[in-house]
Every structure is written in C-alpha cells, then in structure tokens.
Design a protein around this motif. Structure first.
Motif, PDB file in Angstrom:
ATOM      1  N   ALA A 178       5.884   0.745 -11.843  1.00  0.00           N
ATOM      2  CA  ALA A 178       6.946   0.672 -10.837  1.00  0.00           C
ATOM      3  C   ALA A 178       6.434   0.031  -9.557  1.00  0.00           C
ATOM      4  O   ALA A 178       7.133  -0.773  -8.925  1.00  0.00           O
ATOM      5  CB  ALA A 178       7.487   2.066 -10.551  1.00  0.00           C
ATOM      6  N   ALA A 179       5.203   0.367  -9.155  1.00  0.00           N
ATOM      7  CA  ALA A 179       4.632  -0.209  -7.934  1.00  0.00           C
ATOM      8  C   ALA A 179       4.416  -1.709  -8.080  1.00  0.00           C
ATOM      9  O   ALA A 179       4.660  -2.477  -7.148  1.00  0.00           O
ATOM     10  CB  ALA A 179       3.317   0.487  -7.595  1.00  0.00           C
ATOM     11  N   LEU A 180       3.963  -2.142  -9.256  1.00  0.00           N
ATOM     12  CA  LEU A 180       3.762  -3.572  -9.486  1.00  0.00           C
ATOM     13  C   LEU A 180       5.081  -4.325  -9.378  1.00  0.00           C
ATOM     14  O   LEU A 180       5.156  -5.393  -8.753  1.00  0.00           O
ATOM     15  CB  LEU A 180       3.143  -3.800 -10.860  1.00  0.00           C
ATOM     16  CG  LEU A 180       1.635  -3.565 -10.984  1.00  0.00           C
ATOM     17  CD1 LEU A 180       1.214  -3.578 -12.440  1.00  0.00           C
ATOM     18  CD2 LEU A 180       0.869  -4.630 -10.194  1.00  0.00           C
ATOM     19  N   ARG A 181       6.127  -3.788  -9.982  1.00  0.00           N
ATOM     20  CA  ARG A 181       7.429  -4.455  -9.929  1.00  0.00           C
ATOM     21  C   ARG A 181       7.964  -4.508  -8.505  1.00  0.00           C
ATOM     22  O   ARG A 181       8.467  -5.544  -8.059  1.00  0.00           O
ATOM     23  CB  ARG A 181       8.413  -3.709 -10.840  1.00  0.00           C
ATOM     24  CG  ARG A 181       8.130  -3.889 -12.326  1.00  0.00           C
ATOM     25  CD  ARG A 181       9.036  -3.003 -13.158  1.00  0.00           C
ATOM     26  NE  ARG A 181       8.773  -3.174 -14.577  1.00  0.00           N
ATOM     27  CZ  ARG A 181       9.231  -2.361 -15.523  1.00  0.00           C
ATOM     28  NH1 ARG A 181       9.993  -1.325 -15.186  1.00  0.00           N
ATOM     29  NH2 ARG A 181       8.952  -2.583 -16.798  1.00  0.00           N
ATOM     30  N   ALA A 182       7.836  -3.406  -7.797  1.00  0.00           N
ATOM     31  CA  ALA A 182       8.326  -3.360  -6.421  1.00  0.00           C
ATOM     32  C   ALA A 182       7.521  -4.290  -5.524  1.00  0.00           C
ATOM     33  O   ALA A 182       8.073  -4.972  -4.653  1.00  0.00           O
ATOM     34  CB  ALA A 182       8.260  -1.929  -5.892  1.00  0.00           C
TER      35      ALA A 182
ATOM     36  N   VAL B 230       0.843  -1.202   0.000  1.00  0.00           N
ATOM     37  CA  VAL B 230       0.000   0.000   0.000  1.00  0.00           C
ATOM     38  C   VAL B 230       0.880   1.254   0.000  1.00  0.00           C
ATOM     39  O   VAL B 230       0.621   2.217  -0.731  1.00  0.00           O
ATOM     40  CB  VAL B 230      -0.949   0.004   1.210  1.00  0.00           C
ATOM     41  CG1 VAL B 230      -1.704   1.336   1.289  1.00  0.00           C
ATOM     42  CG2 VAL B 230      -1.945  -1.149   1.107  1.00  0.00           C
ATOM     43  N   MET B 231       1.942   1.241   0.806  1.00  0.00           N
ATOM     44  CA  MET B 231       2.838   2.393   0.853  1.00  0.00           C
ATOM     45  C   MET B 231       3.535   2.617  -0.494  1.00  0.00           C
ATOM     46  O   MET B 231       3.638   3.745  -0.976  1.00  0.00           O
ATOM     47  CB  MET B 231       3.887   2.205   1.954  1.00  0.00           C
ATOM     48  CG  MET B 231       3.335   2.171   3.365  1.00  0.00           C
ATOM     49  SD  MET B 231       2.539   3.737   3.857  1.00  0.00           S
ATOM     50  CE  MET B 231       0.818   3.329   3.658  1.00  0.00           C
ATOM     51  N   LEU B 232       3.975   1.528  -1.113  1.00  0.00           N
ATOM     52  CA  LEU B 232       4.622   1.643  -2.425  1.00  0.00           C
ATOM     53  C   LEU B 232       3.659   2.208  -3.466  1.00  0.00           C
ATOM     54  O   LEU B 232       4.030   3.038  -4.297  1.00  0.00           O
ATOM     55  CB  LEU B 232       5.123   0.270  -2.886  1.00  0.00           C
ATOM     56  CG  LEU B 232       6.337  -0.303  -2.154  1.00  0.00           C
ATOM     57  CD1 LEU B 232       6.549  -1.763  -2.552  1.00  0.00           C
ATOM     58  CD2 LEU B 232       7.580   0.520  -2.456  1.00  0.00           C
TER      59      LEU B 232
ATOM     60  N   GLU C  43       7.856 -11.619  -2.276  1.00  0.00           N
ATOM     61  CA  GLU C  43       8.649 -12.837  -2.498  1.00  0.00           C
ATOM     62  C   GLU C  43       8.866 -13.622  -1.209  1.00  0.00           C
ATOM     63  O   GLU C  43       8.709 -14.846  -1.167  1.00  0.00           O
ATOM     64  CB  GLU C  43      10.004 -12.453  -3.107  1.00  0.00           C
ATOM     65  CG  GLU C  43      10.877 -13.648  -3.423  1.00  0.00           C
ATOM     66  CD  GLU C  43      10.935 -13.955  -4.915  1.00  0.00           C
ATOM     67  OE1 GLU C  43      11.584 -14.935  -5.268  1.00  0.00           O
ATOM     68  OE2 GLU C  43      10.316 -13.213  -5.704  1.00  0.00           O
ATOM     69  N   ARG C  44       9.205 -12.934  -0.132  1.00  0.00           N
ATOM     70  CA  ARG C  44       9.473 -13.610   1.135  1.00  0.00           C
ATOM     71  C   ARG C  44       8.224 -14.327   1.646  1.00  0.00           C
ATOM     72  O   ARG C  44       8.298 -15.459   2.130  1.00  0.00           O
ATOM     73  CB  ARG C  44       9.967 -12.612   2.174  1.00  0.00           C
ATOM     74  CG  ARG C  44      10.361 -13.262   3.498  1.00  0.00           C
ATOM     75  CD  ARG C  44      10.757 -12.234   4.535  1.00  0.00           C
ATOM     76  NE  ARG C  44      11.018 -12.859   5.816  1.00  0.00           N
ATOM     77  CZ  ARG C  44      10.971 -12.216   6.968  1.00  0.00           C
ATOM     78  NH1 ARG C  44      10.669 -10.920   6.991  1.00  0.00           N
ATOM     79  NH2 ARG C  44      11.213 -12.845   8.100  1.00  0.00           N
TER      80      ARG C  44
END
Length: 255
Positions: free
Chosen positions: A219-223, A209-211, A229-230
């Motif tokens: 860019a938000a989707l990639r980030a 949400v912050m991203l 991932e974790r």
C-alpha cells in the motif's frame, strides 16, 4: 501572534519559531499554544519558506510540558484534540520541520520535539515523558513506536524518568547533537542541506516517509508512486539532470 512565540522568516527560506517564555520554562500555556498554532499556519502558507526550526528561548528548557497550574484551575480531564498544536495531527505542515532542543523537553516538550520531522539537541538537553508522575496521560506518544524500540519506549513511558541527549541520540530520537552554543547553528546547517534539494522532491520525500510508517509495504509503494507524480512531471525534474550534465548548480523553481 503574541511575544510568547517569535517568528523569524529568514531570507534563505528558513523560518525560526521560538517559544519565548524562558522564565516559565517555556510551558504550553494558552498564549504559547495560540502562538504556535499561528506560527505553524504562517509557515505553511508562506511559499517562500521551505524549512522551519522550532526552538525556545533560554538555556534551561525547550519546553517543560503543559501548564499544570492552568490544568488545575480548569480541572482539566481529557484535553480537547485541538488544545495543543501538533504538526501531523491537528496542524497541517507539509514542509520539513526541525526541533532544536535547547534544554529539558518534558511531557508536552517531548511531544513538540517528537512532532517535528527531525531533531537537533543540545548536549545539555534532557527528554522525558513525565505524565505518570502527575497522573496525566500521554496518548500522543503512540507514534513514538515508529522512532525507537518498543522496550525502550515502554521504560520511558512507565517510569517517567529523563534520558540524556546522548541517550536520545543513541536510540534514534535525535538526529544530531551540538554543544549548547552551537545548537541553532547546527539546526540551520541541517535546514540548509534540505533546502539544497528540489522543493517538490523534498515535500514528496517527507510524505513518503509518513506513508511508510502508516501503511503496509504494498500500500505504501502504491501511495508513494502517486505522491511522487507531481515531482516527476515538474520543471525541476528536468532542471536537475540538465544542471548535472552542464556541471552547474541547479536552479530550483518549485514547479
């Protein structure tokens, strides 16, 4: 930590942080500021705590803002960036936070409520960005544009006039309303609903949400894919579907 800020580490994983200066309308004097910095640091460092609720003692004020008497004595001009504790700005808090606003949240009080991830407000609460009334500034209000519409924000910042809890709920500043005597209970219900989720997924959800508020779509989707991932590779990611298949409540490990 002094008695200006109380810290209750509950066994259910919820921390209740209470500003404890009701006689001074819980203003952000030096002791309160230092207490809040210490409280946020303690919450972030404690792996057993998963959600924090920020509230205040008394039924009149959540926080009436900065200590204007102190500012006058200091002849304060531009506040140092580290003067006021602001999660997401000068304080790192990666876990969810909830403001439980029990009374007026003016100036710095609005800042505290705004800096939490979620907000539950008493029906008797009022909110205002009052800096124009005393010749001070509210640069901290900039992120508010991601929470409420532009023209409503403009009126709030330019007039300094308070809005009711109901109005704050209508414009999206507040998530839930509660009668004054039920405020903390309602905040605890919300916190418990968050704790039901897998810890790593909850933390990644907050970061996503912050991203999304700070980046463009691509860019938000990639980030976000990197952030999740974790969680995807965790034991909890296997436990959730397995518990569903076995028709039982999942047992989260946070790993």
């Amino acid at each position: 930590m002094t008695d200006a800020v109380l810290f209750d580490a509950r066994p259910d994983g919820i921390a209740v942080i209470t500003i404890n200066r009701p006689d001074a309308r819980n203003v952000l004097g030096r002791e309160v500021r230092e207490g809040l910095f210490a409280a946020w640091e303690r919450f972030e460092a404690d792996g057993g705590l998963r959600v924090a609720i920020l509230t205040a003692a008394g039924d009149k004020a959540f926080c009436a803002g900065g200590d204007l008497k102190e500012m006058a004595e200091l002849k304060l001009t531009v506040p140092p960036r580290g003067m006021f504790p602001v999660p997401g700005d000068n304080v790192e808090v990666t876990k969810p936070t909830i403001a439980a606003v029990n009374g007026v949240a003016f100036a710095g009080g609005w800042l505290l409520a705004q800096s939490c991830d979620l907000c539950v407000a008493s029906t008797a609460a009022r909110f205002a960005i009052t800096e124009v009334k005393v010749g001070r500034g509210s640069p901290w209000a900039a992120p508010l544009i991601h929470m409420i519409p532009q023209r409503i924000m403009m009126e709030i910042v330019l007039t300094g006039k308070p809005i009711t809890a109901q109005r704050a709920y209508e414009i999206g500043l507040v998530n839930r309303l509660a009668e004054p005597e039920r405020l903390l209970d309602e905040a605890l219900v919300l916190a418990a609903e968050i704790i039901e989720g897998a810890p790593l997924s909850v933390m990644a959800g907050k970061e996503t949400v912050m991203l999304a508020t700070e980046m463009g779509r691509t860019a938000a989707l990639r980030a976000a894919r990197h952030v999740w991932e974790r969680a995807y590779r965790s034991a909890d990611a296997q436990e959730g579907p397995r518990a569903f298949a076995e028709k039982r409540k999942p047992e989260w490990r946070g790993e």
